[in-house]
Scaffold this motif. Structure first.
Motif, mmCIF file in Angstrom:
data_model
loop_
_atom_site.group_PDB
_atom_site.id
_atom_site.type_symbol
_atom_site.label_atom_id
_atom_site.label_comp_id
_atom_site.label_asym_id
_atom_site.label_seq_id
_atom_site.Cartn_x
_atom_site.Cartn_y
_atom_site.Cartn_z
ATOM 1 N N MET A 7 11.406 6.099 28.008
ATOM 2 C CA MET A 7 12.084 5.964 29.274
ATOM 3 C C MET A 7 13.550 6.322 29.076
ATOM 4 N N LYS A 8 14.128 7.019 30.032
ATOM 5 C CA LYS A 8 15.554 7.325 30.020
ATOM 6 C C LYS A 8 16.250 6.468 31.065
ATOM 7 N N ALA A 9 17.433 6.001 30.735
ATOM 8 C CA ALA A 9 18.236 5.241 31.692
ATOM 9 C C ALA A 9 19.702 5.524 31.406
ATOM 10 N N THR A 10 20.491 5.583 32.455
ATOM 11 C CA THR A 10 21.930 5.740 32.257
ATOM 12 C C THR A 10 22.532 4.359 31.982
ATOM 13 N N LEU A 11 23.750 4.368 31.477
ATOM 14 C CA LEU A 11 24.427 3.093 31.253
ATOM 15 C C LEU A 11 24.636 2.355 32.569
ATOM 16 N N THR A 12 24.870 3.094 33.651
ATOM 17 C CA THR A 12 25.018 2.478 34.966
ATOM 18 C C THR A 12 23.717 1.807 35.391
ATOM 19 N N GLU A 13 22.574 2.492 35.185
ATOM 20 C CA GLU A 13 21.280 1.888 35.514
ATOM 21 C C GLU A 13 21.039 0.636 34.687
ATOM 22 N N LEU A 14 21.417 0.676 33.420
ATOM 23 C CA LEU A 14 21.254 -0.498 32.570
ATOM 24 C C LEU A 14 22.074 -1.660 33.108
ATOM 25 N N ARG A 15 23.296 -1.372 33.531
ATOM 26 C CA ARG A 15 24.176 -2.413 34.060
ATOM 27 C C ARG A 15 23.636 -2.982 35.374
ATOM 28 N N ARG A 16 23.139 -2.113 36.243
ATOM 29 C CA ARG A 16 22.681 -2.548 37.564
ATOM 30 C C ARG A 16 21.256 -3.109 37.569
ATOM 31 N N ASN A 17 20.405 -2.585 36.689
ATOM 32 C CA ASN A 17 18.989 -2.975 36.675
ATOM 33 C C ASN A 17 18.549 -3.373 35.269
ATOM 34 N N THR A 18 19.296 -4.263 34.661
ATOM 35 C CA THR A 18 19.021 -4.650 33.281
ATOM 36 C C THR A 18 17.590 -5.145 33.103
ATOM 37 N N SER A 19 17.099 -5.957 34.024
ATOM 38 C CA SER A 19 15.751 -6.509 33.868
ATOM 39 C C SER A 19 14.687 -5.417 33.907
ATOM 40 N N LEU A 22 15.102 -3.332 30.459
ATOM 41 C CA LEU A 22 14.644 -4.117 29.316
ATOM 42 C C LEU A 22 13.180 -4.513 29.463
ATOM 43 N N GLY A 23 12.698 -4.628 30.695
ATOM 44 C CA GLY A 23 11.282 -4.908 30.912
ATOM 45 C C GLY A 23 10.402 -3.797 30.355
ATOM 46 N N ALA A 24 10.830 -2.551 30.536
ATOM 47 C CA ALA A 24 10.076 -1.422 29.972
ATOM 48 C C ALA A 24 10.047 -1.514 28.458
ATOM 49 N N LEU A 25 11.138 -1.957 27.896
ATOM 50 C CA LEU A 25 11.241 -2.097 26.442
ATOM 51 C C LEU A 25 10.377 -3.245 25.939
ATOM 52 N N ILE A 26 10.518 -4.394 26.568
ATOM 53 C CA ILE A 26 9.870 -5.605 26.069
ATOM 54 C C ILE A 26 8.396 -5.668 26.468
ATOM 55 N N HIS A 27 8.110 -5.468 27.751
ATOM 56 C CA HIS A 27 6.744 -5.645 28.230
ATOM 57 C C HIS A 27 5.911 -4.372 28.120
ATOM 58 N N GLY A 28 6.541 -3.226 28.278
ATOM 59 C CA GLY A 28 5.810 -1.966 28.198
ATOM 60 C C GLY A 28 5.796 -1.370 26.805
ATOM 61 N N HIS A 29 6.594 -1.960 25.907
ATOM 62 C CA HIS A 29 6.696 -1.470 24.526
ATOM 63 C C HIS A 29 7.084 0.005 24.480
ATOM 64 N N HIS A 30 7.984 0.398 25.392
ATOM 65 C CA HIS A 30 8.469 1.769 25.427
ATOM 66 C C HIS A 30 9.901 1.800 24.921
ATOM 67 N N ALA A 31 10.235 2.844 24.162
ATOM 68 C CA ALA A 31 11.614 3.033 23.739
ATOM 69 C C ALA A 31 12.445 3.414 24.961
ATOM 70 N N VAL A 32 13.720 3.063 24.918
ATOM 71 C CA VAL A 32 14.640 3.386 26.008
ATOM 72 C C VAL A 32 15.758 4.262 25.447
ATOM 73 N N GLU A 33 15.968 5.410 26.083
ATOM 74 C CA GLU A 33 17.048 6.310 25.709
ATOM 75 C C GLU A 33 18.166 6.120 26.723
ATOM 76 N N LEU A 34 19.317 5.662 26.251
ATOM 77 C CA LEU A 34 20.456 5.441 27.136
ATOM 78 C C LEU A 34 21.356 6.672 27.138
ATOM 79 N N THR A 35 21.755 7.082 28.335
ATOM 80 C CA THR A 35 22.601 8.266 28.460
ATOM 81 C C THR A 35 23.884 7.934 29.217
#
Length: 79
Positions: free
Chosen positions: A1-13, A16-29
């Motif tokens: 999954m790709k996410a911008t730093l802004t998306e991480l700030r606005r939609n952290t859950s 991180l849900g994709a990371l924790i529950h979906g077991h998917h790596a997250v690429e931050l841009t």
């Protein structure tokens, strides 16, 4: 999954849900450039699970085997 730093700030859950529950790596841009990769922590396999996966593994194709061998040789030369 790709996410911008802004998306991480606005939609952290969600991120991180994709990371924790979906077991998917997250690429931050940031500004289109990758700034970090976050991966879920790998859990150790039981002996039975390892044996099952090993038994059902797919053989490497020749191109992948050559690529791995080349990477190992390059690592050895770098020492």
């Amino acid at each position: 999954m790709k996410a911008t730093l802004t998306e991480l700030r606005r939609n952290t859950s969600r991120v991180l849900g994709a990371l924790i529950h979906g077991h998917h790596a997250v690429e931050l841009t940031q500004h289109g450039e990758t700034v970090a990769d976050i991966q879920p922590h790998a859990k150790p396999l039981s002996g039975a699970e390892f044996a099952r996966r090993w038994k059902n593994r797919k053989p490497l194709d020749k191109a992948t085997a050559r690529e791995i061998a080349s990477a190992i040789k390059a690592t050895d030369r770098a020492r």
